[in-house]
Design an enzyme around this catalytic site. Structure first.
Site, PDB file in Angstrom:
ATOM      1  N   LYS B  77       0.857  -1.199   0.000  1.00 50.41           N
ATOM      2  CA  LYS B  77       0.000   0.000   0.000  1.00 50.41           C
ATOM      3  C   LYS B  77       0.888   1.243   0.000  1.00 50.41           C
ATOM      4  O   LYS B  77       2.019   1.215   0.538  1.00 50.41           O
ATOM      5  CB  LYS B  77      -0.875  -0.055   1.248  1.00 50.41           C
ATOM      6  CG  LYS B  77      -1.962   0.992   1.367  1.00 50.41           C
ATOM      7  CD  LYS B  77      -2.795   0.681   2.626  1.00 50.41           C
ATOM      8  CE  LYS B  77      -3.884   1.719   2.843  1.00 50.41           C
ATOM      9  NZ  LYS B  77      -4.685   1.419   4.038  1.00 50.41           N
ATOM     10  N   SER B 152      -9.513   1.929   3.524  1.00 49.95           N
ATOM     11  CA  SER B 152      -8.640   2.693   2.662  1.00 49.95           C
ATOM     12  C   SER B 152      -7.701   1.831   1.822  1.00 49.95           C
ATOM     13  O   SER B 152      -7.029   2.367   0.933  1.00 49.95           O
ATOM     14  CB  SER B 152      -7.803   3.668   3.489  1.00 49.95           C
ATOM     15  OG  SER B 152      -7.071   2.962   4.444  1.00 49.95           O
ATOM     16  N   SER B 176      -9.730  -0.819   7.527  1.00 51.67           N
ATOM     17  CA  SER B 176      -9.223  -0.536   6.185  1.00 51.67           C
ATOM     18  C   SER B 176      -8.627  -1.678   5.404  1.00 51.67           C
ATOM     19  O   SER B 176      -8.306  -1.506   4.233  1.00 51.67           O
ATOM     20  CB  SER B 176      -8.176   0.581   6.265  1.00 51.67           C
ATOM     21  OG  SER B 176      -8.810   1.799   6.579  1.00 51.67           O
TER      22      SER B 176
END
Lengths: 491, 486, 101
Positions: B77, B152, B176
């Protein structure tokens, strides 16, 4: 300085000292703690607050904090918490400082501050001691950075500090300086801080307010910052007291403010009014867990504390023995005290060693702008030098002349005496012959002596010393001269 | 080949059917071909990946295979630092920022021989539940490109669901990882707080953040977690306990497993009834395989979202103070003086959601409000942790839906922040309590994936993975493919 | 009844070194107000005698040995800097005392 305003009002002073801890690395980062480096030559991603970094606490900093707390009679708390103090400034890279807020490592405590000769020491209480990291440096000097910029150097960011806060127990600028000297001495004694104001590792902020004599409520206080020498502390406090007294005399109020002191004008001026209390939004730092120190660890540190100045001073007075004055001077610094004791171990006559140190060694240090730590002279060498004088191998005068060089460069006193031909002339026969030569050459003076002008002895002594290039033992010469002149052995 | 698991890719490597370079090229090609429709990645690292793949092949040739992940393409990420690579957290304020150090998890992936092919898209600074708050624009759900992949870690979920990589790292602060895993029909694991090092994870909310994994299967998740977990001296919140061999825990046996069903999470209100039914059915499968179901209560669960938003935003407001244009990242032009520089830089550099959370968090910590908001929230948190402790005294795992709905449409919730926050209702409590949790696909509702969440006792990832793995084998129809996005 | 006033929002926005246009401030005030309204539910929880969580997993204090690592290359320290002079970061001139807050 007796200031009329100080007698109308009672002066109330509290001091906050930030002392840099003697560690190799920073409080939460492994970057080295170094002095005098070019900007950002001593940093690590943690110091730069790069995205993704995390703090890890320095074990030695904790130990030094405990040491300082114990040496100042504080209560050391088994659990304390690091909190974030949030504000924006370019030398504060994270936008917060990791400090301690509601739960500091130590509270309570005191320092006994010496007063004028004969008066009992005044006890100044400590509110708290806590650990925090230092900020970096902002360089504003237009000569260096131009007129439109500020440079930011983060070498100092993250260096471990102790914040030591006193209660407002101090009653005069002079006492403030005495408190700082005492604190400095303690911190140096326990090797927690170098406490060198000039190098910036011992910084002081002062809070001062006035109130009418007899009043118990505190007046409005102002804060003096950036005081970088004891002289400035005293001068700034005096200036601010005068300013506040002037306001109060006119019936005006003192406004809470942060003040700066201008040494050129000798006046203080407002840097910032404190209308809004700063909102630092303190909260426990979630990247750290509470600091837990065990009772065992605290006890271990307590056992390892060296004998502190006042205990040592009392012992010197009692054991050697020494006068109170000499004892105090010798124990002002632990290194000096240790030096003294080592020299006495090698020589034996404490009084004599004390004299030589206080008179000759300290003077040489001062002239060469050195601290005792930097002296090349060893206690053993000093002891040896004194023994040479005792044994008459050289004169006291010659020996004293060697001290500056021994302090600066070290060396073996015995070798030096030999190399420079400073051996005392103690051969009695030679001395007697020289005395006789002088008497023979100065008949009129000899007659004057014998007719009652005893002062002539000094002149005749001088003649003998000159002929021996100052190497004759003065007391031996004096004895021989006296016996010749007064007719023990008339010639 | 593109949609295989770690186990399958590894078998292909071992058998010599594919090289690491083949796998990496395939992953890069698929990332590029799906970028316009999915936007899973924010940046690819082609040169580095090719070099790493070549090295992996050389190792395999020399007989020095390092781990189950050696030569396998993976993604991280965009809030996880990698040395000499750009990391931006999908925020304009970090545009162009190159990290001089790698996160511990990246070092571990490297030591295991995995090949990082790029960084995935996310909500800016991990603040969001839809990956719509990204500087480069939203990612899309491979199951329906008009829907969000969740957030997210939406980019990571999409990358795994679309078969670009079998493993992607994400971060989970309030759900997330798990919520996007649920929306995209993949497995997502949030470990116990402190199980995986946060060194190199760009901080959002320090007491809640954890790095975790998104994979196609529980077995892959076990393999990946084994690699990235472990104590780290550089992280003061890292737990010292050694990491068990999670792959050894996959016995497929759930007989006697006590599964708690928190009654607060099985109310009809506020949840899509088909989602709830799907989760109930999944739990029924476990029971049929020998698990025992037991009702439990987490009385403070209904305060979890409020508690979460107070704590997370407070910590975030402080963690994001360092983005000031002084040492790195974006700096506004034309500023008059320092204060103006700060304000302009931060206003230009942060998106609306980030600003909103900074303002709320600053308020929550400010003088006069600290006790009523922040301190109060931390007290309620203590009570919630107590609820979990009591629940685990009588259960091995807890089961809940992962989300109250399936993936919502892009743009549907962006105007209503509170509505967006409420979609975290099942996930935030695990972050607040610090306990591990996993989301596994358990069916489709109207063509979109549903996730079953399992929550475990602290440091008991092994039981979670075992249960998830067993469930997959009981109901293999749930490990399925989205329609091909290209 | 509003939980947060427009003035308070402006104050907090300044504290956080952000700058919003008046319509943005209005919008922010409404949104934050709605969130605070939701958060009001916490008031009902009896937290008497409950300690705030400081850390979810109890840990002994991790300590680092006091040993200095090599500092990073100063060039690397300023490599990402928007403006630097040699190895120093450069910002607009700061008025002395314009500190804090």
């Amino acid at each position: 300085m007796s200031d009329p305003s100080q007698s109308r009002y009672e002066v109330v002073i509290g001091l906050e000292v930030h002392a840099q801890l003697r560690t190799e690395s920073k409080l939460f980062s492994p970057a080295p703690v170094r002095y005098g480096e070019p900007p950002n030559h001593s940093v690590h991603p943690i110091c730069l607050a790069l995205p993704g970094v995390l703090p890890v606490l320095n074990a030695r900093a904790v130990e030094l904090a405990i040491r300082a707390a114990l040496a100042t009679h504080c209560s050391v708390h088994e659990q304390s918490v690091f909190a974030r103090k949030n504000y924006f400034y370019p030398d504060l890279p994270k936008g917060y400082q990791i400090s301690q807020y509601e739960d500091p490592i130590a509270t309570g405590g005191w320092l006994d501050v010496p007063q004028e000769e004969g008066a009992a020491p005044h006890r100044v209480r400590l509110t708290r001691i806590h650990m925090e990291e230092d900020a970096g440096k902002s360089i504003h000097d237009p000569a260096i950075v131009g007129s439109d910029a500020t440079w930011v150097d983060l070498n100092r960011a993250g260096v471990p500090l102790l914040e030591i806060v006193s209660e407002p127990d101090i009653r005069s600028p002079a006492e403030a300086v005495a408190y700082l000297r005492t604190l400095r001495s303690v911190l140096r004694y326990i090797e927690v801080c170098d406490a060198d104001m000039e190098r910036g590792n011992f910084r002081c902020d002062a809070n001062v307010s006035l109130r009418r004599q007899g009043e118990t409520r505190l007046g409005t206080r102002t804060e003096l910052k950036n005081l970088n020498s004891f002289r400035f502390v005293e001068a700034a406090l005096e200036a601010e007291i005068e300013r506040q007294a002037g306001l109060l005399d006119e019936g005006r109020a003192v406004e809470q403010a942060t003040m700066a002191f201008d040494p050129a004008t000798g006046r203080t001026r407002v840097l910032r009014l404190k209308e809004d209390a700063d909102d630092y939004r303190y909260f426990p730092d979630p990247d750290l867990v509470p600091l837990v120190v065990s009772a065992e660890q605290i006890e271990r540190v307590r056992q390892s504390l060296p004998e502190l100045a006042d205990a040592k001073c009392a012992r010197f007075e009692r054991e050697y023995p020494l006068s109170a004055h000499d004892a105090r001077q010798l124990t002002e610094s632990r290194v000096l005290a240790d030096f003294f004791e080592a020299a006495v171990a090698g020589h034996g006559d404490a009084k004599s060693v004390a004299n030589w140190i206080l008179r000759d060694v300290l003077r040489a240090l001062k002239e060469q702008d050195l601290e005792i730590e930097a002296a090349a002279l060893t206690p053993e060498a000093l002891a040896k030098l004194l023994r040479l004088v005792d044994e008459g191998k050289t004169t006291a005068k010659s020996a004293r002349a060697l001290v500056p060089e021994l302090v600066l460069r070290g060396g073996d006193p015995e070798a030096m005496v030999r190399e420079r031909g400073l051996e005392a002339v103690s051969d009695t026969g030679l001395l007697e012959r020289t005395v006789d030569e002088v008497i023979a050459a100065h008949g009129p003076d000899v007659r004057r002596y014998r007719s009652g002008e005893k002062k002539v002895m000094n002149f005749l002594m001088g003649r003998v010393m000159q002929r021996t290039q100052g190497k004759a033992d003065p007391s031996a010469v004096r004895e021989i001269l006296r016996s010749r002149l007064e007719g023990d052995d008339p010639r | 080949m593109a949609k295989a698991t770690v186990a399958a890719l590894r078998a292909a490597l071992d058998a010599g059917q594919q090289s690491a370079r083949d796998l990496t090229e395939a992953a890069l090609a698929r990332a590029k071909s799906t970028q316009s429709s999915l936007r899973a990645f924010i940046r690819l690292r082609e040169e580095g990946a090719r070099a790493d793949a070549a090295a992996a092949d050389a190792r395999r040739e020399a007989g020095c295979v390092r781990s189950a992940l050696d030569g396998i393409p993976v993604a991280i990420k965009d809030n996880i630092a990698m040395r000499d690579e750009v990391v931006t957290c999908a925020s304009p304020i970090l545009e162009g920022y190159v990290s001089p150090f790698s996160a511990t998890v990246v070092e571990k992936l490297g030591a295991a021989g995995a090949v990082v092919i790029g960084s995935t898209n996310m909500d800016e600074f991990a603040m969001g539940s839809s990956t719509e708050h990204s500087a480069i624009g939203p990612s899309a759900n491979p199951w329906n490109r008009k829907c969000t992949p969740g957030g997210s870690s939406g980019g990571s979920a999409a990358a795994v669901a679309a078969g670009i990589v079998p493993v992607a790292l994400g971060s989970d602060t309030g759900g997330s990882i798990r919520q996007p895993a649920s929306f995209c029909g993949v497995v997502g694991v949030k470990p116990t707080y402190g199980r995986v090092s946060r060194w190199g994870l760009v901080a959002f909310a320090s007491s809640l953040d954890q790095i975790g994994v998104l994979t196609r299967t529980a077995a892959d998740a076990a393999a990946a977690l084994e690699v990235i977990a472990g104590h780290d001296e550089r992280d003061s919140t890292s737990v010292p306990q050694p990491v068990p061999r999670y792959t050894d825990a996959l016995t497929q046996d759930v007989s006697g497993l006590v599964v708690g069903l928190p009654e607060e999470y099985f109310v009809e209100e506020g949840v899509d009834p088909e989602v709830l039914a799907s989760v109930r059915e999944a739990v029924g499968e476990l029971e049929r395989a020998g698990a025992r179901l037991r009702p439990v209560s987490l009385p403070h669960a209904r305060y979890a979202v409020a508690t979460y938003y107070l704590i997370a935003t407070a910590e975030a407001s402080s963690n994001l103070a360092r983005y000031d244009g002084v040492r790195y990242g974006h700096r506004a032009a034309g500023a008059h003086g320092l204060s103006d520089l700060y304000r302009r830089t931060r206003s230009e550099g942060f998106g609306a959601e980030v600003k909103r959370r900074i303002v709320l968090g600053t308020y929550v910590l400010s003088a006069g409000y600290y006790d009523a908001y922040y301190r109060k929230a931390q007290q309620v948190r203590t009570l919630l942790r107590g609820d979990f402790e009591r629940a685990f005294a009588g259960c091995d795992v807890l089961a809940t839906p992962t989300t109250p709905e399936v993936a919502f449409a892009l743009g549907e919730k962006t105007d209503d922040p509170l509505r967006m926050y409420l979609s975290d209702v099942y996930t935030v409590s695990a972050n607040l309590a610090g306990v591990p949790a996993i989301s596994v696909p358990c069916g489709l509702v109207r063509g979109m994936p549903v996730g079953l969440q399992l929550i475990g006792a602290p440091l008991d990832e092994a039981t979670l993975l075992r249960t998830a793995d067993a469930f997959e084998r009981l109901a293999p129809q749930h490990v399925c493919e989205p329609p091909d996005p290209t | 009844m509003a939980h947060i006033t427009r003035g308070e929002v402006e104050h907090v926005v300044a504290l956080a070194r952000l700058s919003l246009t008046p319509p943005e401030i209005d919008r922010m005030a409404r949104e934050i107000d709605a969130i605070l309204d939701y958060v009001e539910t916490l008031r009902a929880v009896d937290t008497t005698g409950v300690s705030p969580t400081s850390h979810v997993i109890p840990l002994a204090t991790p300590l680092r040995e006091d040993r200095a690592d090599d500092p990073i290359d100063p060039e690397l320290a300023v490599a990402n800097a928007p403006e630097h002079e040699g190895s120093a970061f450069v910002v607009p001139a700061v008025i002395e005392g314009e500190e804090e807050g």
